[in-house]
Design a protein around this motif. Structure first.
Motif: not given
Lengths: 553, 541
Positions: A414, A418, A423, A426-427, A430-431, A433-434
């Motif tokens: 990430i 970035v 970006y 990357a978001v 991350m989402v 990953a959640a």
């Protein structure tokens, strides 16, 4: 071959730096040796001996790779055998990683083969052959060599997928993998042909030089070539939308083979992908980067979201590995030194975690690999706490929990993306990953959920008060606030509620401890410790990945 | 920044972490049933001793980070182990050290104690780590690490719908932090493009120049994580489910300690890193805080489940922390920091007492309890004391912090302060009404036989009650340590934003005003005020 064009009249044999291909030679030699032994000897070689030979071959290849590392550190990166093989930090890292993964897989397979009553050395021969293909891909500096490695890797894997011939799914998986895999190989080969047409060479260095020297004005051919190559790679790394085969194949194949596919095959394919695109097609970045972007985003999202609904752990791990492929593609998308090193770091850590995870799945699955449903893991923490703890660590590592190698792996890619202004990607990562954390934890939760007890709650003598539960669960209702009703939520995500709160199934009561062979213990322990130790003290591994990237051709 | 040769802060993290490992691997067969619990309590008490040692060596009146130390960790990635403590984090650390042994002793579980204690200690390590980390990635690591033990504590020892509650909690907080991670990396990238150095250390990153939009975006990314954790108003929906299903010890620690990580993050990172954005967005956050205060209080009024009532009440109480913080005024922020500590202590006491009621009666329903003060007078007294502190009755700790918050808000943002005062009144309504329903009236047959606190239970909750009174009557030593750091922070924000103070308050007039305001506040709690604020403020300027 290219050197033929250069020297028209006589055939010059290229100088061969044997040290540069020593690990590959050892690996292939080991495969041939075992093949010879098993066909020449009168009686069948025991599984233990085959495993020992495989592990020793892996160890020898790894030692050779360490020798190579010293040489590369001393002499710097170079190419050899007429420029067809790269001899740099990157290739050495793959030459080290693949034998490690093979050795671990062989130890897991040892227990598996004994359990299934399979005799003979074929499994190990094929695994070594396949691994040598991945190593060739890691060192390839020519598209033809990449293809060679790809085929060596794949053909052995097709057979390995079908290895459990008593199980129909295994044959189905192999057939599916073979049909789709050979089509993708054909597409890849056509890509090579077009690339030769566009740049006049299949050598990666010469391609890069050609593309750097002149601007390609009508680049249709080049774009088509890149697209076809990408399709071939995306198939091998199972990136969405070329992932359709992987859930079925992972589920159907013998569990150690699934682990091998998820680790070694991916490592080889990603190594070649990184070298071909990031290094030699760097000038054409604007052409391929958007495609990688889409592949990465789709893999991240589809892998994470579809995995949510899987009831079979092997299938879930297949989608999870699609999700991981998306993360590694972030490193490809960043397309710089940091991107490569982050992708390498991810590959190394992910390989170890996934082999360990499949090792646990192998022992849980039992005879004929049948028990791979999520419910089979219920109450595991009670029966075999150490096994459950190890699996929890490996799953948390894959989820990217802090102080496991998985965290820094995700952080690294990430960061890389970035730093190149990605970006949005990357978001998305991350989402995803959640979301992904959810299904890893679902397995963990299943293992740790005590069978049929209500925690610290109503003290056994008091029945549950349903009204109290409703009141507790929907507090917003009292105040007129709309919260999502829990039941609707769970209806949207079938399985969560049932797993978390339902009474235990009878299957579990019947299950006792699963036997774990000592060799498998070694693998599980190694993988779990690796995940934690390098999670807490990551400096050596991070430096290694960065170092390997600096010595990149 | 002062350093120390003895690694106090490292030990604060390492002791519970190793303790957790020790408890987890110590075989169950060879020892008595209570052994693992005793070991866990011992480790947490040792951590408390270390926290108190930090409190003792902490130099009062110094604004900067103390006991700081730095070590390379993943130097290739610019991440380093960088820790330090100042007035803002000091009391949070001490409070954390205190609440963990109290929770372990006060809310024991019935089965599988070894695993329970191991998870709780891991959680302590993570909480301590996030309060002392000055490196953004390490802060994030610890911030995230708290999720793992919390998840397993809820799903392993929770009540009927624990699986659902645990997953909901995890998904909410993890999604929030996802944005923060991207924000951290983006900030480091902007810093690198300006200075050529890749670092995640808070102190150099404070001097990154951010454009207005960049600042606001990064602020939002960071605050997403903090707002879920705290929680701040629209991000609180996980709160009631989680708290109704989580085991009592976990509820104590989540409300008492982990919620503070959210607001601490806002003060430590948002204010330091994005001062301009904080000023810009402050009205929004102030509004959310005020909504949280009134909404939390109103919803608490409507609750039938006493545990959920406490959860909503802490939504309101944490609203005061946010309100004080975004007043961006020395008194407001000081009040916010103090409110975190006070709320940690009072809410822990309340949750533990409610847990003991549950132990006796197996119900969380207010309606099925009546007249307990006849049969359990000591418990009623303890509950009354903690409750009055939550309401903010003068002489108890809650008053000091709420008063400071409101004072700061009135100075800077009057109308928000006016609405927030209403929240205090509603808090009195739901708490007193709860007390009335649970402890007063004619006891039913079950209520009459409910036993009072044992001496052991009394001892466990006593330190919290003593602190409630002491910090209410004599807050000076606490304020002396908090204010210099807060002043420095506010000066930093003022400096970056170049905000002109209201006319007539420039220069020397300003400390005088603050000093007089503080003495007015202090005199109302019957203590003389400290001169440290004005002095350090003058120095900082």
């Amino acid at each position: 071959m290219t050197h033929l064009a250069a020297t028209a009249s006589t055939i010059h044999l290229p100088h061969v730096n044997y040290v540069s291909i020593l690990p590959i030679l050892i690996m292939m030699g080991g495969a041939l040796l075992l093949l010879l032994l098993s066909s020449l000897l009168r009686r069948i070689i025991s599984t233990g001996v085959c495993t020992a030979i495989t592990v020793m071959t892996s160890a020898a290849a790894a030692v050779a790779a360490i020798v190579q590392w010293d040489q590369v550190l001393a002499n710097g990166a170079q190419t050899t055998i007429a420029g067809a093989v790269a001899y740099d930090g990157f290739s050495v890292l793959i030459q080290l990683l693949v034998p490690l993964a093979l050795g671990l897989t062989a130890l897991v397979a040892d227990g598996y083969l004994k359990r299934e009553g399979v005799v003979g050395g074929e499994f190990q021969v094929l695994a070594m052959a396949s691994a040598s293909g991945a190593m060739v891909m890691g060192a390839a500096n020519d598209l033809i060599v990449v293809f060679l490695g790809l085929e060596i890797l794949s053909i052995a894997l097709y057979v390995l997928a079908a290895f459990n011939h008593r199980r129909a799914e295994s044959g189905e998986a192999a057939l599916k993998y073979f049909v789709l895999g050979s089509v993708s190989s054909a597409i890849f080969l056509y890509g090579i042909a077009l690339m030769y047409g566009a740049t006049g060479s299949t050598n990666l260095a010469k391609m890069a030089e050609f593309l750097a020297r002149r601007a390609v004005l009508s680049n249709g051919l080049l774009l088509a070539a890149m697209a076809l190559l990408l399709v071939g790679f995306a198939f091998k790394v199972s990136a969405v939308p070329f992932h359709m085969w992987s859930p079925d194949v992972y589920q159907g194949s013998p569990s150690p083979v699934s682990g091998f596919m998820a680790s070694v095959a991916k490592a080889g394919a990603f190594a070649a992908l990184l070298r071909v695109f990031v290094s030699s097609l760097a000038t054409q970045r604007l052409g391929w980067q958007p495609v990688i972007w889409v592949l990465a985003a789709l893999s991240l999202l589809v892998g994470a979201i579809v995995a949510l609904n899987q009831q079979d752990v092997k299938r879930m791990l297949a989608y999870s590995s699609i999700n991981h492929a998306g993360f590694i593609l972030l490193g490809v998308d960043a397309a710089d030194a940091r991107g490569i090193s982050s992708a390498l770091y991810y590959l190394v850590t992910y390989t170890i975690m996934v082999i360990g995870t499949f090792a646990v799945v192998t022992v849980i699955a039992g005879r004929q690999d049948r028990a791979t449903g999520l419910l089979e893991f219920r109450g595991l923490a009670r029966r075999q706490p150490v096994l459950a703890l190890a699996l929890a660590i490996l799953l948390l590592g894959q989820a990217g929990a802090p102080f496991t190698t998985g965290f820094l792996a995700k952080f690294n890619v990430i960061e890389a993306v970035v730093l190149t202004h990605g970006y949005t990607l990357a978001v998305i990562a991350m989402v995803s990953a959640a979301v992904a954390a959810f299904f890893y934890l679902r397995v963990a939760l299943t293992m740790f959920s005590p069978v049929g007890e209500f925690g610290d709650g109503p003290d056994d003598d008091v029945p549950l008060d349903p009204a109290a539960l409703v009141g507790a669960a929907t507090p917003g209702a009292a105040s007129g606030v709309t919260t999502v009703p829990p039941r609707a939520w769970s209806a949207a995500m079938p399985g969560i509620d049932e797993l978390a709160d339902a009474p235990p199934s009878e299957v579990v009561e019947a299950r006792g401890k699963v036997p774990v062979p000592p060799a498998t213990w070694v693998v599980i322990g190694f993988c779990a410790l690796f995940t934690v130790v390098f999670g807490i003290y990551p400096a050596p591994l991070v430096d290694f990945a960065q170092h390997a990237t600096l010595l990149f051709i | 920044m002062t350093t120390s040769s003895f690694p106090y802060l490292l030990l604060l993290v390492v002791i519970p972490a190793l303790g957790s490992l020790l408890v987890a691997i110590w075989p169950r067969k060879s020892v008595a049933d209570w052994f693992h619990e005793a070991l866990g309590v011992g480790v947490s008490v040792l951590t408390l001793v270390m926290a108190v040692a930090v409190l003792v060596v902490f130099k009062s009146g110094v604004a900067g980070y103390q006991l700081a130390s730095e070590h390379a960790w993943a130097s290739g990635l610019g991440i380093q182990w960088s820790v330090g403590i100042d007035g803002i984090s000091l009391f949070l650390v001490v409070m954390t050290g205190l609440l963990f042994p109290v929770a372990l002793l006060g809310a024991r579980v019935k089965r599988d104690r070894r695993a329970f204690v191991a998870w709780v200690l891991l959680m302590e390590a993570a909480c301590m780590g996030s309060f002392v980390s000055l490196d953004l990635v390490f802060f994030f690591l610890f911030f995230e690490l708290t999720l793992v033990p919390t998840y397993f504590l809820i799903s392993g020892w929770g009540y009927a719908r624990r699986g659902y509650a645990a997953i909901k909690f995890f998904i909410y907080t993890f999604t929030g932090s996802a944005f923060m991670l991207v924000g951290i990396v983006a900030l480091a990238f902007i810093h690198r493009s300006q200075t050529g150095v890749l670092t995640f250390d808070l102190v150099p990153l404070m001097h990154t120049h951010l454009s207005g939009t960049q600042g606001v975006l990064l602020f939002c990314a960071f605050t997403a994580a903090f707002a879920v954790k705290a929680p701040i108003f629209p991000f609180h929906t996980w709160l009631p489910n989680t708290h109704s299903e989580s085991p009592v010890a976990c509820a104590v620690l989540m409300i008492g300690v982990m919620a503070k990580m959210g607001t601490y993050g806002v003060i430590r990172f948002d204010l330091n890193l994005f001062p301009q954005a904080c000023r810009t967005v402050a009205p929004v956050l102030l509004t959310l805080a005020v909504i949280g205060i009134t909404y939390g209080a109103l919803v608490a009024c409507a609750q039938r489940n006493i545990k959920v009532l406490l959860a909503y009440s802490s939504l309101a109480q944490m609203g005061f922390v946010v309100l004080g913080t975004f007043a961006i005024d020395p008194q407001g922020v000081t009040g916010g920091v103090l409110q975190m500590v006070n709320h940690g202590i009072t809410s822990a006491a309340l949750f533990i007492l409610v847990g003991w009621i549950y132990r006796r009666r197996h119900t969380w329903q207010i309606a099925s309890l009546r007249g307990l003060q006849a049969s359990a007078p000591v418990m009623a007294g303890a509950f009354m004391l903690a409750m009055l502190a939550s309401i903010g009755v003068p002489g108890l700790n809650g008053f000091v912090s709420e008063f400071l918050v409101l004072l700061g808000t009135f100075e800077a943002h009057r109308w928000w302060g006016v609405v927030a005062v209403a929240g205090v009144v509603i808090a009195a309504v739901y708490f007193l009404w709860t007390y009335q329903r649970v402890f007063q009236g004619a006891p039913g047959p079950d209520d009459a036989t409910t036993s009072d606190l044992t001496w052991r239970e009394g001892l466990i909750v006593a330190p919290l009650l003593v602190l409630i009174v002491v910090m209410g009557v004599f807050p000076k030593p606490v304020l002396d340590r908090i204010t210099p750091s807060v002043d420095r922070l506010v000066v930093h924000v003022d400096h970056v934003t170049h905000t002109d103070l209201p006319s007539g308050l420039h220069g020397s007039a300003l400390p005088a005003l603050h000093s007089s305001a503080l003495s007015a506040q202090c005199s109302s709690t019957a203590v003389s005020c400290h001169p440290a604020t004005s002095a350090t403020r003058g120095v900082a300027r």
